[in-house]
Enzyme design. Structure first.
Site, PDB file in Angstrom:
ATOM      1  N   TRP A 310      32.189  38.646  38.697  1.00 48.75           N
ATOM      2  CA  TRP A 310      32.761  37.532  39.452  1.00 48.75           C
ATOM      3  C   TRP A 310      34.272  37.711  39.609  1.00 48.75           C
ATOM      4  O   TRP A 310      34.855  37.329  40.626  1.00 48.75           O
ATOM      5  CB  TRP A 310      32.458  36.207  38.743  1.00 48.75           C
ATOM      6  CG  TRP A 310      33.064  35.006  39.399  1.00 48.75           C
ATOM      7  CD1 TRP A 310      32.508  34.231  40.384  1.00 48.75           C
ATOM      8  CD2 TRP A 310      34.340  34.412  39.116  1.00 48.75           C
ATOM      9  NE1 TRP A 310      33.362  33.198  40.719  1.00 48.75           N
ATOM     10  CE2 TRP A 310      34.488  33.295  39.960  1.00 48.75           C
ATOM     11  CE3 TRP A 310      35.371  34.718  38.223  1.00 48.75           C
ATOM     12  CZ2 TRP A 310      35.619  32.477  39.943  1.00 48.75           C
ATOM     13  CZ3 TRP A 310      36.500  33.920  38.204  1.00 48.75           C
ATOM     14  CH2 TRP A 310      36.625  32.813  39.054  1.00 48.75           C
ATOM     15  N   HIS A 311      34.905  38.309  38.613  1.00 50.68           N
ATOM     16  CA  HIS A 311      36.358  38.438  38.645  1.00 50.68           C
ATOM     17  C   HIS A 311      36.835  39.512  39.614  1.00 50.68           C
ATOM     18  O   HIS A 311      37.994  39.451  40.058  1.00 50.68           O
ATOM     19  CB  HIS A 311      36.890  38.740  37.245  1.00 50.68           C
ATOM     20  CG  HIS A 311      36.961  37.539  36.361  1.00 50.68           C
ATOM     21  ND1 HIS A 311      35.874  37.062  35.649  1.00 50.68           N
ATOM     22  CD2 HIS A 311      37.984  36.704  36.072  1.00 50.68           C
ATOM     23  CE1 HIS A 311      36.236  35.994  34.966  1.00 50.68           C
ATOM     24  NE2 HIS A 311      37.502  35.753  35.194  1.00 50.68           N
ATOM     25  N   GLY A 312      36.033  40.475  39.941  1.00 54.06           N
ATOM     26  CA  GLY A 312      36.490  41.498  40.863  1.00 54.06           C
ATOM     27  C   GLY A 312      35.448  42.558  41.145  1.00 54.06           C
ATOM     28  O   GLY A 312      34.546  42.790  40.338  1.00 54.06           O
ATOM     29  N   PHE A 479      40.902  36.453  43.175  1.00 55.17           N
ATOM     30  CA  PHE A 479      39.510  36.247  42.775  1.00 55.17           C
ATOM     31  C   PHE A 479      38.858  35.123  43.555  1.00 55.17           C
ATOM     32  O   PHE A 479      37.676  34.946  43.496  1.00 55.17           O
ATOM     33  CB  PHE A 479      39.414  35.957  41.275  1.00 55.17           C
ATOM     34  CG  PHE A 479      40.059  37.027  40.411  1.00 55.17           C
ATOM     35  CD1 PHE A 479      39.894  38.361  40.734  1.00 55.17           C
ATOM     36  CD2 PHE A 479      40.829  36.687  39.309  1.00 55.17           C
ATOM     37  CE1 PHE A 479      40.481  39.345  39.965  1.00 55.17           C
ATOM     38  CE2 PHE A 479      41.407  37.673  38.536  1.00 55.17           C
ATOM     39  CZ  PHE A 479      41.238  38.993  38.858  1.00 55.17           C
TER      40      PHE A 479
END
Length: 479
Positions: A310-312, A479
């Site tokens: 989800w962060h990258g 993000f």
């Protein structure tokens, strides 16, 4: 916006003003992407209503799939499209297929991960009928686009914010003062601590391609551990403060995470709204800890791997999430093996021993033990930040090698003063987290004399003004 919100206007007009301000705020970055935000809002509003009233299970499932495809489809295309294509090409080449497509040029919309999760939780709740659907499209649109939390959270759920739009709200004098203080504190954390004092050291170390001395390597990693906290918690604090100035309350997103005793405690304190979202909408639906220890470990790993992704769109983020998953699994395994105390110990009287003479040593021993556990937790978290910040695995392994060996280059940029500066700021951060771990800023402010609060507030404002030239965009905007 604050002046406009306090004018004697009808409540509906004020909500329209807030909605327009939110769209203008988002359009300041890239106007065309407002269409994505608007499409996600409209689709989920009507799908959510239909989900709640639809009696047919098959049709309800189809409606949920439509929402999931719409939201996750946009997220996958814009955030993971290039990443998926690159990995597909690698797989094809590994299989002997000569495939070299043109590299796509996809711009990542700001905050897409945040508002996607915000709207997703609404449709999932409607599918489960956990709450009633939002009656007004205006209220739902404002819930999704409310500018303080739009681009970098906190990730807000409908019951936390939508009811606040149903009746007129205006900040009280106390809320306004608290909101302005939190806004100042958030900017101080971002502009002064994250950008001015820590970012240069972190950028220099993580941008270096060779092997570093142990001292320089640790200076960079510690600098980033402080930078990312002050940057992200600074934004969340400022967002909560801005909302409070308008009379709205957003959920807490950080609770002094570097004072955490263990990794479950860390995720109850770091990015609280994301960790609770992953728990409620991923970990628990997967089975949580209800199906035995082995399945619990699997569920933890899946949740943390997805949380990392989800962060990258990079495997280093997946590794970051995987490390946290391993930490949580190890902690859970230790809990399973730890013997449970017999209830007889709690109820059997010990009249011979004076409690006054035994309690203080036990308390001190437990306190010292907890401090050591917190420091160990912080140490292991710093290792995970190496993967979070590094662009490649090669860079991450190189830096980790420098952290735990003595040989390496000394960066000219990292003077003794720079290293001391990082040490002082990070040490201050850890001590402050430990002191504040069971309270909040506003609770402490209420007990603080006005004159001392005024001095601290003035110093923060002065330092913000003096440091403005070095400020950068928030890390979590990507993000």
């Amino acid at each position: 916006m604050l002046i406009l919100h306090n004018l004697p206007l009808p409540w509906k007009v004020k909500k329209i003003n807030l909605l327009l301000a939110s769209y203008i705020f988002y359009a300041a970055w890239n106007p065309p992407f407002i269409l994505l935000l608007w499409l996600s809002t409209v689709v989920d509003f009507f799908v959510g209503k239909a989900l709640y009233v639809q009696p047919n299970k098959h049709k309800r499932w189809v409606l949920l799939v439509i929402s999931l495809i719409g939201n996750l489809g946009m997220l996958c295309f814009f955030k993971y499209g290039t990443f998926l294509l690159e990995n597909f090409v690698i797989i094809c080449n590994a299989l002997g297929i000569d495939y070299h497509p043109a590299k796509p040029s996809i711009i990542l919309p700001a905050g897409i991960s945040f508002y996607t999760f915000t709207t997703l939780c609404y449709t999932i709740d409607m599918y489960k009928r956990k709450s009633e659907p939002v009656k007004s499209l205006l209220d739902f649109s404002l819930f999704v686009t409310f500018f303080p939390h739009l681009v970098a959270g906190p990730i807000v759920r409908p019951p936390q914010l939508v009811p606040q739009f149903e009746s007129p709200r205006k900040a009280s004098k106390q809320q306004l003062a608290d909101g302005l203080l939190l806004l100042t504190l958030g900017l101080f954390m971002k502009v002064v601590l994250a950008d001015t004092l820590l970012s240069a050291t972190a950028d220099a170390v993580f941008g270096y391609t060779g092997k570093l001395s142990t001292l320089d390597a640790w200076a960079g990693v510690l600098a980033f551990s402080g930078q990312i906290f002050f940057d992200f918690a600074g934004y969340s604090t400022a967002a909560i403060g801005v909302a409070l100035c308008l009379g709205f309350v957003l959920p807490q997103n950080f609770l002094y995470p570097y004072a955490a005793i263990g990794f479950s405690d860390f995720w109850r304190r770091w990015h609280i709204t994301l960790s609770s979202w992953l728990r409620d909408y991923l970990y628990i639906p997967l089975g949580g800890n209800r199906q035995g220890s082995f399945k619990t470990y699997i569920n933890i790993m899946i949740t943390m791997l997805i949380g990392g992704l989800w962060h990258g769109a990079n495997w280093t983020f997946v590794a970051w999430g995987g490390l946290h998953g391993l930490y949580l699994c190890a902690e859970k395994a230790m809990d399973y093996k730890r013997p449970k105390a017999s209830p007889l110990i709690d109820i059997t009287p010990e009249p011979v021993i004076s409690t006054a003479s035994i309690i203080p040593p036990l308390v001190n021993k437990k306190l010292n033990s907890n401090i050591l556990k917190a420091l160990l937790t912080f140490f292991l978290i710093c290792i995970t930040w190496v993967f979070f910040r590094s662009a490649t695995f090669a860079g991450a392994w190189q830096l980790l090698g420098s952290m735990f060996t003595r040989q390496g280059d000394t960066l000219p940029l990292l003077t003794t003063i720079a290293i001391i500066k990082v040490g002082v700021v990070v040490s201050f951060m850890l001590v402050f987290h430990w002191i504040m771990r069971d309270t909040t800023v506003l609770k402490v402010v209420k007990k603080t004399p006005v004159w001392s609060l005024g001095i601290v507030w003035s110093l923060m404002l002065i330092l913000i003004i003096l440091s403005q030239e070095s400020s950068k965009s928030f890390i979590y905007f990507q993000f």
